[in-house]
Design an enzyme around this catalytic site. Structure first.
Site, PDB file in Angstrom:
ATOM      1  CB  THR B 100      -8.761   6.720  -9.371  1.00 31.57           C
ATOM      2  OG1 THR B 100      -8.711   7.091  -8.003  1.00 31.57           O
ATOM      3  CG2 THR B 100      -8.897   5.200  -9.461  1.00 31.57           C
ATOM      4  CE  LYS B 180      -9.124   5.170  -4.986  1.00 34.91           C
ATOM      5  NZ  LYS B 180      -9.306   6.493  -5.552  1.00 34.91           N
ATOM      6  CE  LYS B 248     -13.507   7.486 -11.953  1.00 38.47           C
ATOM      7  NZ  LYS B 248     -12.756   8.693 -11.655  1.00 38.47           N
TER       8      LYS B 248
END
Lengths: 454, 454
Positions: B100, B180, B248
């Site tokens: 990611t 996402k 995060k």
């Protein structure tokens, strides 16, 4: 007998005791009432009279000053079936309501009196601010509103309490409280922002005393920052103003801004975020601490960091270039929050129908002021937007600061919501306008404050 | 030699190890790389090959899967002067970027490869989600974007990793990561809201187990609430998902939403408030705790209150009428926050150019879903607003809840900002529209989502 006749004074707390003894010092005749007997004894020792109930206290008094803690206590002092003043109130007496309550409180008292056929009794909305020292020396700020003749008739009493600091607020009963409420928006936000900023300076590793000295002289300055900062950087257990007090005051504001039958609900982003930070402080058990201790909420695992990083050598405020650039980050959060708090507060003031030039003058001279408020608000009111910084400039500098704070995992509760408000203004097409165009966020169909760049 | 040829797999953490061994189970030939030698040994024991550098690992591999922790680690694995894969990458190799990173990351990799005259190398943006179990059994959700032919050429590998859960996202390289990111907005807000709600239930004195059982079946439900709730009401030291992880992930979202040269800065009120609550959790030292322990941030002086008030008798969920009305307060905060989080996320999705119907379908079946998201979003997308609840209805019920929370001095960080957003929508004239008209707050001149009540 003095020229005002007897004054009944209900509520002899820290502020009320000073106010009432100041009346005595001015050779007025005062009968005090308080639920706490030792206070009454002290008041008698100071030359006053005392009564054990409001009903007793107000007998033969043309003026009744209410300085009890809450609006509910005023209603109880007036209308309690056993002890309430309503039964013995002098014909034509003037009630001076100095306790802080919601704006609808004084009109509500008026209505209840009318319903009890006491239309003869006069009501003045007269919230005060300024602290215990000014209470005792008769220089409190008083924001008086109501019937003009009624206020004129009470000037002798009001002048002794306020000296040069008596403001007559147009707009009828409750308008004074509305001004106080708008002021409270700013005072509350700036108190929390002072901790957010000093905590950020500490998290960045700056000498917090030096940071305070530099910031208080810059464009990020607020009255509250200048006032509260010293309590953060020297060891000091004294409680100047307990966290619980500002929680109560800002709660009145946000409650009033919420939707009621008479009020459509007004968005107060920063006031609301402030209230949640304060609630977090209360939840953590800090309600009896000084409100300058809110840095603990921001630095829970290093609660004394702001104090620990304060050098005690007041002679030097030199920073290295690297430190200066860190300090700029802190200052940019303060500037942006104070810009948006000014616009939020003035939008609220306009919405509740206040005369905004007077509102500005009052706040500018009081504890809710900031450098940004004093600089940008006149531009807002005149419609001549001369600020050279744009909404997008402010977004840029604030983004840099927030990115740094996020890397440090330091919560910037007020600065982060401020960034969203600015970004919303940019989204709506005002990004290249002067920064105070962020006020457009609160616009209705017709602009609250039309303006243009000059 | 298997039909895909050799696959190089870079990054064998908890997720990556499961993914790589699943490839092995499907009789593919995999060479693993990781900076942690014991992991490599374990991987060899499981039937894989290993290499000590990315440069070594990618030799002769037509496919390279990147599952390292960050975008920066991908750049290092590719371009490090000593160990980077760039020197030995097979002609025409396909890079599958599963780590990611920010949306601009995979286009950036493409650009860097082109600058090094490796236009022959193919790049696929393929962020994953679903956790370690689905990683190991080959049913991860993969959001693949990039050149269609490149993706088609990598289907053999992608299908083994995702099974039926492979989505092809239109919009070019980076679009998968944008999906996402929007999902992450919802997941992050709902994680924090789960703690805000359960803490509120506890503060109201409710049996938190019963409250959980009832709320998870109602309109305040979210996937995250259903998933995290059990970890709050039974004693459980296990860390299912550490607070640091969601911090995060949401940090990537809010950073991407901030102003950059390519991005004008988009207002994400709830995401930003969520980030600050999370930062407060990190500041308090909870980064290694399970994210269900965020209730501690809301109840700092009684951190175990949610657990303490959970009865362990699962057979009974009866509430008294008084308890039911308290539970309604909690549910109304969840409904309102999930309404506004849905509108905030879908507005972001539209703004970054995603195909919104697909976006809805993906999120609806994933961890970012909620009852409100599933119900209101189709109305938003179709423009047929059939919700019977208005913006002002939502304001009313939320106001009641917030007033009660304020009386308890319980901070409702997300619900409070939600109220301000709703009030802003009301101020702008949408108060009597169906509740999803709050989406108008994010409108530009031309509505993001035109709609009308039917």
């Amino acid at each position: 007998m003095s020229e005002t006749g007897k004054i009944a004074f209900l509520g002899l707390g820290a502020m009320g005791f000073g106010m009432a003894t100041n009346l005595l010092s001015n050779k007025l005749q005062v009968t005090g009432f308080d639920v706490w007997p030792p206070t009454l004894e002290k008041f008698v020792a100071a030359g006053g009279s005392s009564s054990s109930t409001p009903r007793e206290a107000v007998k033969s008094a043309p003026y009744v000053v209410f300085m009890v803690a809450t609006a509910a206590q005023i209603l109880s002092a007036l209308f309690d079936p056993e002890t309430g003043a309503i039964e013995t109130l002098e014909q034509g007496a003037t009630l001076i309501l100095c306790s802080t309550g919601p704006p609808e409180h004084s009109p509500n008292v008026r209505k209840l009196l009318d319903e009890k056929n006491r239309t003869d009794v006069k009501v003045i909305d007269a919230p005060v601010s300024g602290g215990t020292i000014r209470a005792a020396n008769g220089t409190l700020t008083i924001l008086a509103s109501g019937n003009e003749e009624d206020i004129a008739g009470a000037r002798k009493v009001l002048d002794v309490m306020a000296g040069p600091n008596l403001y007559l607020i147009p707009g009828g009963l409750g308008a004074g409280t509305k001004v106080k409420m708008v002021h409270q928006v700013l005072a509350g936000i700036h108190i929390v922002m002072s901790s957010e900023a000093m905590g950020f300076a500490a998290k960045l590793g700056l000498d917090t005393r030096k940071a305070y000295e530099v910031l208080k002289k810059g464009e990020g300055m607020s009255w509250m920052f200048e006032n509260r900062g010293p309590h953060m950087i020297v060891p000091d257990e004294k409680v100047y103003s307990a966290l619980g007090i500002i929680v109560k005051d800002i709660g009145i504001v946000t409650a009033a801004s919420r939707r009621t039958t008479s009020n459509p609900g007004f968005p107060l982003f920063l006031s609301s975020a402030t209230e949640q930070v304060l609630a977090a402080g209360i939840s953590a058990g800090y309600d009896r601490l000084d409100d300058a201790q809110l840095t603990r909420v921001y630095l829970p695992s290093t609660p004394s960091l702001v104090l620990d990083l304060a050098s005690q050598d007041a002679s030097c405020t030199d920073f290295t270039p690297e430190e200066t650039s860190k300090l700029k980050l802190v200052e940019s959060t303060m500037k942006a929050v104070h810009l948006v708090s000014a616009m939020e507060a003035m939008s609220l003031g306009k919405t509740v129908g206040l005369e905004t030039n007077q509102l500005f003058e009052i706040i500018k001279g009081a504890a809710g002021s900031s450098w940004m408020f004093a600089d940008r608000t006149p531009q807002l009111l005149s419609g001549k937007w001369t600020s050279k910084e744009t909404v997008n400039d402010t977004i840029d500098s604030l983004t840099t600061a927030i990115t740094e704070a996020n890397a440090l995992k330091y919560p910037l509760h007020l600065a982060a919501i401020t960034l969203q408000i600015l970004q919303l203004a940019s989204l709506k097409g005002y990004g290249d306008e002067p920064d105070l165009a962020v006020s457009r966020v609160w616009d209705r169909e017709t602009s609250l404050y039309p303006g243009k760049r000059v």
